[in-house]
Design a protein around this motif. Structure first.
Motif, short mmCIF file in Angstrom:
data_model
loop_
_atom_site.label_atom_id
_atom_site.label_comp_id
_atom_site.label_asym_id
_atom_site.label_seq_id
_atom_site.Cartn_x
_atom_site.Cartn_y
_atom_site.Cartn_z
N LYS A 99 -5.11 -1.33 -2.52
CA LYS A 99 -6.34 -1.60 -2.86
C LYS A 99 -7.42 -0.70 -2.11
O LYS A 99 -8.27 0.23 -2.47
N ASP A 100 -7.13 -0.61 -0.74
CA ASP A 100 -7.85 0.26 0.20
C ASP A 100 -7.95 1.91 -0.27
O ASP A 100 -8.85 2.17 0.14
N ILE A 101 -6.72 2.12 -0.93
CA ILE A 101 -6.63 3.56 -1.36
C ILE A 101 -7.24 3.62 -2.61
O ILE A 101 -7.16 4.78 -3.27
N GLY A 102 -7.60 2.62 -3.20
CA GLY A 102 -8.41 2.86 -4.50
C GLY A 102 -7.34 2.69 -5.85
O GLY A 102 -7.61 3.27 -6.84
N VAL A 103 -6.26 2.36 -5.55
CA VAL A 103 -5.24 2.29 -6.53
C VAL A 103 -5.58 1.28 -7.62
O VAL A 103 -6.04 -0.08 -7.30
N LYS A 104 -5.61 1.18 -8.93
CA LYS A 104 -5.88 0.47 -9.94
C LYS A 104 -4.78 -0.28 -10.72
O LYS A 104 -4.76 -1.75 -10.80
N ASP A 105 -3.78 0.34 -11.12
CA ASP A 105 -2.58 -0.38 -11.66
C ASP A 105 -1.33 -0.35 -10.77
O ASP A 105 -1.01 0.72 -10.19
N ILE A 106 -0.87 -1.49 -10.54
CA ILE A 106 0.53 -1.44 -9.89
C ILE A 106 1.77 -1.87 -10.34
O ILE A 106 1.54 -2.75 -11.21
N ALA A 107 2.87 -1.61 -9.99
CA ALA A 107 4.30 -2.37 -10.49
C ALA A 107 4.93 -2.76 -9.32
O ALA A 107 5.11 -1.80 -8.41
N VAL A 108 5.34 -3.79 -9.27
CA VAL A 108 6.40 -4.16 -8.36
C VAL A 108 7.70 -4.36 -8.73
O VAL A 108 8.24 -5.04 -9.68
N SER A 109 8.76 -3.59 -8.10
CA SER A 109 10.01 -3.67 -8.38
C SER A 109 10.54 -5.19 -7.84
O SER A 109 10.30 -5.40 -6.62
N SER A 150 -16.40 0.12 -5.36
CA SER A 150 -15.94 -1.08 -5.85
C SER A 150 -14.46 -0.83 -6.12
O SER A 150 -13.85 -0.95 -7.14
N LYS A 151 -13.55 -0.74 -4.92
CA LYS A 151 -12.20 -0.70 -5.18
C LYS A 151 -11.57 -2.26 -5.72
O LYS A 151 -11.95 -3.06 -5.25
N GLU A 152 -10.73 -2.15 -6.62
CA GLU A 152 -10.12 -3.19 -7.32
C GLU A 152 -8.83 -2.90 -7.93
O GLU A 152 -8.56 -2.02 -8.59
N ILE A 153 -7.87 -3.73 -7.59
CA ILE A 153 -6.57 -3.66 -8.27
C ILE A 153 -6.76 -4.42 -9.51
O ILE A 153 -7.06 -5.60 -9.55
N LYS A 154 -6.77 -3.69 -10.91
CA LYS A 154 -6.74 -4.39 -11.98
C LYS A 154 -5.67 -5.09 -12.64
O LYS A 154 -5.81 -6.07 -13.32
#
Ligand code: BES
Ligand code: MN
Ligand code: ZN
Length: 488
Positions: A99-109, A150-154
């Motif tokens: 979130k802090d680096i501004g990433v919006k979409d993440i995937a978790v293995s 407005s950093k937010e993981i979507k």
């Protein structure tokens, strides 16, 4: 946040970042395919010892040849030491980092979770805890100080075939925690008893009924101990009663300490740190959050939440040491210390719950004593009560949520500590044993009703960030009691 489960291979998923959890000093064989596709950089950071996989360590790699732009390696610590809470911590660290680096979409293995030690036990799928920690870590109180970006993981995508993850439960319980944190973090000028009662009223709905008793009505009920706390303040007390009907039978009563500011009253607290006493309504906020989540999840239970809200201030009409007050039960109390106000408000609230609702059990949750944080620090709440079965159930829920409880004794001998020459009891037994004498005091008002007291004075507030609990209000108890309700 949108949380999805997708059966797509790690190299196929398109996200801003692909999260790969790893054990400490372990082979990366399970990731060898994705490592070769992306050019062997995972192996390189590991071989160079830049990344060892120790608990909550992060390394970010920008990669090509797969659909995602980045890979985040996150350490789970030693394979043999893994626990659900270590998974939560790693999830918290991974999500807050991204979130802090501004990433919006993440995937978790989730591949690694096929390699947990045989003695690893959990009631949910391991990735549940990873996502739970992740979501909890993202909380920020922004009512008065908005961050510019407005950093937010979507979106978070869980990779795998396992659909058996209770995402609704997860998201509802995390929003309930955040809801409570917002109430607690709001300073007392904006979270008066009246505002708290409005927040409670906003929960009214199909299954929730909210009633607020005003000062006159509280007087009529004879709740003299609770009222005495409010006398030094210009803000009128509000007895907030929230009923949730989702099942049959007698309700569980949840009584939450709701002192919206505790100055100590005439027995004034020292100035240093007093600003934190806005969190003296953490118990009440948690009760509201629990009921909110219970109704959203349609839990098949009946609950009555009771919040005796008031400020504790040293105004000209404040109650004074030596005053004697009468509770709703008829018992009289000599006020030795006006800073031992929580038990005064709770005594009447517990008495009220039992008189009008005949609850099958009462659980009170309260930032009750400084001695609790001296005894247990920031690591556990104190639990005490008159019913072992109820305490055992809470201990089980506590293991599941890692909102830890540690039992304290309520020996009969403590009765002497709070004996008064002039009244049925006094509100302070002095310094010795003050964590348990506070509990013993409340026990006198629970009578024969199964009752448990949770002292959250040491755990309701974090001075420092923890891996998945940011500093400030922790809303401790919300996940604990929701889990307890799920199992009961
Ligand atoms: N709200 C405080 C307890 C508290 C202290 C909560 C620090 C969180 C952090 C409570 O009302 C209080 O003042 N308790 C006194 C009781 C004493 C006067 C018998 C205490 O524990 O010092
Ligand atoms: Mn106090
Ligand atoms: Zn207090």
């Amino acid at each position: 946040m949108n949380i999805l489960i997708k059966n797509i291979p790690e190299e196929g998923i398109k996200a801003d970042a692909l999260v790969l959890p790893l054990f400490e000093n372990n082979s990366i064989d399970i990731y060898s395919d994705i490592d070769s596709i992306t050019g062997g950089f995972i192996r390189r950071v590991i071989n160079s010892k830049e990344f060892t996989g120790k608990q909550n360590q992060t390394t970010l790699l920008h990669v090509r040849n797969i659909n995602s732009d980045r890979i985040l390696l996150i350490g789970l610590g030693k394979q043999s030491d893994i626990t659900t809470d270590r998974i939560r911590q790693a999830g918290g660290k991974a999500f807050s980092f991204l979130k802090d680096i501004g990433v919006k979409d993440i995937a978790v293995s989730t591949s690694i979770f096929g390699y947990l030690p045989k003695n690893f036990k959990a009631s949910q799928k391991p990735v549940f805890y990873f996502i739970e920690g992740g979501l909890l870590s993202l909380y920020k109180f922004e009512k008065y100080k908005k961050s510019e970006d407005s950093k937010e993981i979507k979106t978070a995508i869980i990779l795998g075939t396992d659909k058996d993850i209770p995402l609704k439960w997860l998201q509802t319980s995390v929003s309930a925690v955040n809801f409570a944190k917002d109430i607690i973090n709001t300073p007392s000028n904006d979270m008066t008893p009246a505002v708290l009662s409005d927040v409670a009223k906003s929960l009214s709905g199909k299954r929730i009924k909210v009633k607020v008793l005003e000062k006159k009505e509280i007087e009529k009920e004879g709740m003299g101990a609770y009222l005495s706390v409010s006398k030094g303040s210009a803000e009128p007390p509000k007895l907030i009663i929230v009923e949730y009907k989702g099942g049959k039978g007698e309700p569980l009563a949840l009584v939450g300490k709701s002192i919206t500011f505790d100055s100590g009253g005439i027995s004034l607290k020292p100035a240093e740190g007093m600003e934190k006493m806005k969190y003296d309504m953490s118990g009440g906020a948690s009760v509201l959050a629990i009921i909110k989540a219970a109704s959203e999840l349609e839990l098949p239970v009946n609950i009555v939440g009771i919040l005796p809200a008031t400020e504790n201030l040293p105004g000209g009409s404040a109650s004074k040491p030596g005053d004697i007050v009468k509770t709703i039960t008829g018992k009289t109390i000599e006020i030795i210390n006006t800073d031992a106000e929580g038990r005064l408000a709770l005594a009447d609230a517990i008495g009220y719950a039992i008189k009008y609702y005949k609850p099958k059990a009462v659980i009170d949750i309260a930032t009750l004593t400084g001695a609790c944080s001296i005894a247990l620090g920031n690591e556990a709440m104190a639990i005490m009560g008159n019913n072992n079965e109820l305490m055992e159930k809470l201990k089980m829920a506590s293991e599941e949520t890692y909102e830890r409880v540690w039992q304290m004794p309520l020996y009969d001998e403590y009765k002497d500590y709070i004996k008064s020459d002039a009244a049925d009891m006094k509100n302070s037994g002095g310094r010795n044993g003050s964590l348990v004498t506070a509990g013993y005091f409340l026990r006198e008002f629970a009578g024969d009703t199964p009752w448990v007291h949770l002292d959250i004075a040491g755990t309701a507030w974090n001075d420092k960030d923890k891996p998945y609990i940011p500093k400030g209000a922790t809303a401790v108890g919300v996940r604990l009691i929701l889990n307890f309700l799920k199992e009961s």
